[in-house]
Design an enzyme around this catalytic site. Structure first.
Site, PDB file in Angstrom:
ATOM      1  N   ALA A  53       0.799  -1.231   0.000  1.00 39.58           N
ATOM      2  CA  ALA A  53       0.000   0.000   0.000  1.00 39.58           C
ATOM      3  C   ALA A  53       0.838   1.291   0.000  1.00 39.58           C
ATOM      4  O   ALA A  53       0.657   2.149  -0.876  1.00 39.58           O
ATOM      5  CB  ALA A  53      -0.972  -0.031   1.186  1.00 39.58           C
ATOM      6  N   ARG A  93      -5.438   0.476  -8.877  1.00 34.55           N
ATOM      7  CA  ARG A  93      -5.778  -0.543  -7.855  1.00 34.55           C
ATOM      8  C   ARG A  93      -6.724   0.111  -6.851  1.00 34.55           C
ATOM      9  O   ARG A  93      -6.419   1.175  -6.303  1.00 34.55           O
ATOM     10  CB  ARG A  93      -4.523  -1.061  -7.138  1.00 34.55           C
ATOM     11  CG  ARG A  93      -3.547  -1.816  -8.037  1.00 34.55           C
ATOM     12  CD  ARG A  93      -2.524  -2.608  -7.237  1.00 34.55           C
ATOM     13  NE  ARG A  93      -3.081  -3.828  -6.692  1.00 34.55           N
ATOM     14  CZ  ARG A  93      -2.429  -4.611  -5.821  1.00 34.55           C
ATOM     15  NH1 ARG A  93      -1.218  -4.276  -5.398  1.00 34.55           N
ATOM     16  NH2 ARG A  93      -2.978  -5.725  -5.377  1.00 34.55           N
ATOM     17  N   GLN A 201       3.704 -13.377  -2.154  1.00 32.83           N
ATOM     18  CA  GLN A 201       4.479 -12.269  -1.595  1.00 32.83           C
ATOM     19  C   GLN A 201       5.260 -12.703  -0.354  1.00 32.83           C
ATOM     20  O   GLN A 201       6.326 -12.151  -0.062  1.00 32.83           O
ATOM     21  CB  GLN A 201       3.559 -11.095  -1.232  1.00 32.83           C
ATOM     22  CG  GLN A 201       2.973 -10.353  -2.407  1.00 32.83           C
ATOM     23  CD  GLN A 201       1.616 -10.886  -2.789  1.00 32.83           C
ATOM     24  OE1 GLN A 201       1.289 -12.052  -2.558  1.00 32.83           O
ATOM     25  NE2 GLN A 201       0.797 -10.038  -3.393  1.00 32.83           N
ATOM     26  N   ASP A 242      -4.111  -2.597   3.927  1.00 33.41           N
ATOM     27  CA  ASP A 242      -4.286  -1.752   2.734  1.00 33.41           C
ATOM     28  C   ASP A 242      -5.279  -0.628   2.967  1.00 33.41           C
ATOM     29  O   ASP A 242      -5.242   0.400   2.298  1.00 33.41           O
ATOM     30  CB  ASP A 242      -4.721  -2.613   1.552  1.00 33.41           C
ATOM     31  CG  ASP A 242      -3.561  -3.457   1.070  1.00 33.41           C
ATOM     32  OD1 ASP A 242      -3.314  -4.512   1.682  1.00 33.41           O
ATOM     33  OD2 ASP A 242      -2.869  -3.020   0.142  1.00 33.41           O
TER      34      ASP A 242
HETATM   35  O1  MRU Z   1      -1.320  -7.082  -3.540  1.00 32.26           O
HETATM   36  P1  MRU Z   1      -0.236  -6.485  -2.692  1.00 32.26           P
HETATM   37  O2  MRU Z   1       1.038  -7.266  -2.727  1.00 32.26           O
HETATM   38  O3  MRU Z   1      -0.028  -5.019  -2.988  1.00 32.26           O
HETATM   39  O4  MRU Z   1      -0.798  -6.583  -1.194  1.00 32.26           O
HETATM   40  C1  MRU Z   1      -0.012  -6.037  -0.175  1.00 32.26           C
HETATM   41  C2  MRU Z   1      -0.578  -6.249   1.180  1.00 32.26           C
HETATM   42  O5  MRU Z   1      -1.643  -6.758   1.368  1.00 32.26           O
HETATM   43  C3  MRU Z   1       0.237  -5.675   2.314  1.00 32.26           C
HETATM   44  O6  MRU Z   1       0.089  -6.445   3.466  1.00 32.26           O
HETATM   45  C4  MRU Z   1      -0.253  -4.246   2.588  1.00 32.26           C
HETATM   46  O7  MRU Z   1      -0.271  -3.488   1.415  1.00 32.26           O
HETATM   47  C5  MRU Z   1       0.595  -3.555   3.591  1.00 32.26           C
HETATM   48  S1  MRU Z   1       2.187  -3.127   2.937  1.00 32.26           S
HETATM   49  C6  MRU Z   1       3.018  -2.291   4.146  1.00 32.26           C
END
Ligand code: MRU
Length: 352
Positions: A53, A93, A201, A242
């Protein structure tokens, strides 16, 4: 893997170029995308080359300014151009509020500059504002680390889901920041890393960066979390977010809700860590958060290899919402907040 220097998710040293670490290739390949146009940044956000995020918000703040040379030097034209660009970025997004937050911060800055926006150096002033947002995120992440490290003192075995580390932000991380801070403080800490299907991830990014920091960790598939908890091997859960709604419900990577329910079952404290820019007081509850749905092939494949019939119908929500009552606290740069008290005046009102 021995400890290695961790590459930064974003590098911006000149206004005309944003270097984005292409996280799709990690951990095998460390390569940067050189972005000189807005469209390249939007494509990088959509494809998850940059993700997390805060990181997509910061990419948007810098991306907003790429190729602005052709924009006429009058305040109204600049404002209109920035608004159009901001809309295009925000559409990339929908779930992470940090994306629209960062764009709004940039637009508000441009608006407060008013007519001065057309005067010499206006592009540089906007660039300085994007860098100010970047530096504020760095400071927030450090403060989250300090605020959360104490939780680890008596609970050294931490489970995390997805990647909320330095790759997801400016540097250091949110959910991983207390872990890095605890390690720096000399506290024992070890991490269970959920691999985080569909795009891994946890396996590709969190395992990679924990090892780069020299933090002891063990990778598990998502389906192993219940067993690991049942064996008394997890003391604490730390995840990112997020978007956190006014009532404390928190959207995070798909699978987080299951982890929170498991943690409740086994009596393990479940904390969310995020900068205040992730708290969206204008969204009343988690039910009001738009959940991004991504391409079916992310589920039919793993890293480009087919693991299911090519045409099997798929449901691929990228996030889920953990209700506030499963969350022990929200670790922010303002301290550890109770999820049901986010609207109190002490929490400020940058959003909404
Ligand atoms: O789809 P992504 O990889 O962008 O999702 C990221 C997450 O869900 C993280 O946990 C969130 O963005 C926090 S990042 C500090």
């Amino acid at each position: 893997m021995d400890a290695v220097e961790l590459p930064r998710s974003l590098v911006s040293t000149v206004r005309s170029e944003l270097k984005i670490l292409d996280q799709r290739g990690l951990p095998e390949t460390v390569a940067y995308l050189s972005c000189t146009e807005l469209s390249e940044v939007i494509a990088a956000i959509k494809s998850l080359a940059v993700r997390g995020a805060p990181a997509i918000g910061l990419a948007a703040a810098y991306g907003l300014l790429l190729g602005l040379e052709d924009c006429p030097d009058d305040a109204a034209s600049i404002q209109a151009e920035l608004v159009a660009r901001g809309h295009a970025l925000i559409a990339a997004r929908p779930t992470a509020v940090n994306l629209s937050w960062a764009v709004e911060q940039m637009l508000q800055f441009a608006a407060t500059q008013s007519a001065a926006m057309g005067e010499t150096g206006w592009r540089d002033r906007l660039y300085a504002q994007a860098t100010a947002l970047f530096n504020a995120d760095r400071a927030a992440c450090r403060a989250i680390g300090v605020a959360g490290a104490g939780l680890i003192k008596d609970r050294p075995s931490v489970l995390t889901h997805c990647n909320a580390g330095s790759l997801a932000v400016s540097e250091y991380g949110t959910a991983l920041a207390p872990i890095y801070q605890a390690q720096a403080d000399g506290l024992p800490v070890q991490v269970w890393v959920d691999e985080t299907r569909p795009v891994l991830q946890g396996a590709r990014l969190t395992a990679y960066e924990l090892m780069a920091h020299g933090v002891p960790c063990r990778l598990i598939t998502d389906s192993m979390a219940a067993h690991v908890m049942s064996q008394g091997l997890v003391d604490l859960v730390l995840v990112g977010a997020d978007r956190v709604a006014l009532n404390g419900d928190a959207a995070n990577k798909i699978g987080t809700l299951g982890v929170a329910i498991l943690a409740k079952h086994y009596g393990i404290p479940f904390y969310v860590a995020c900068p205040w820019s992730t708290v969206d007081l204008a969204t009343p509850t988690g039910a009001d958060i738009i959940i991004e749905e991504r391409a079916a092939d992310e589920v039919r494949q793993i890293q480009g290899v087919w693991t299911a019939p090519h045409n099997v119908p798929v449901f691929n929500p990228a996030f889920d919402v953990t209700p506030a009552d499963l969350i022990a606290g929200i670790i922010t740069e303002r301290g550890i907040l109770m999820p049901n008290a986010l609207s109190e005046p002490a929490c400020g009102a940058e959003h909404g």
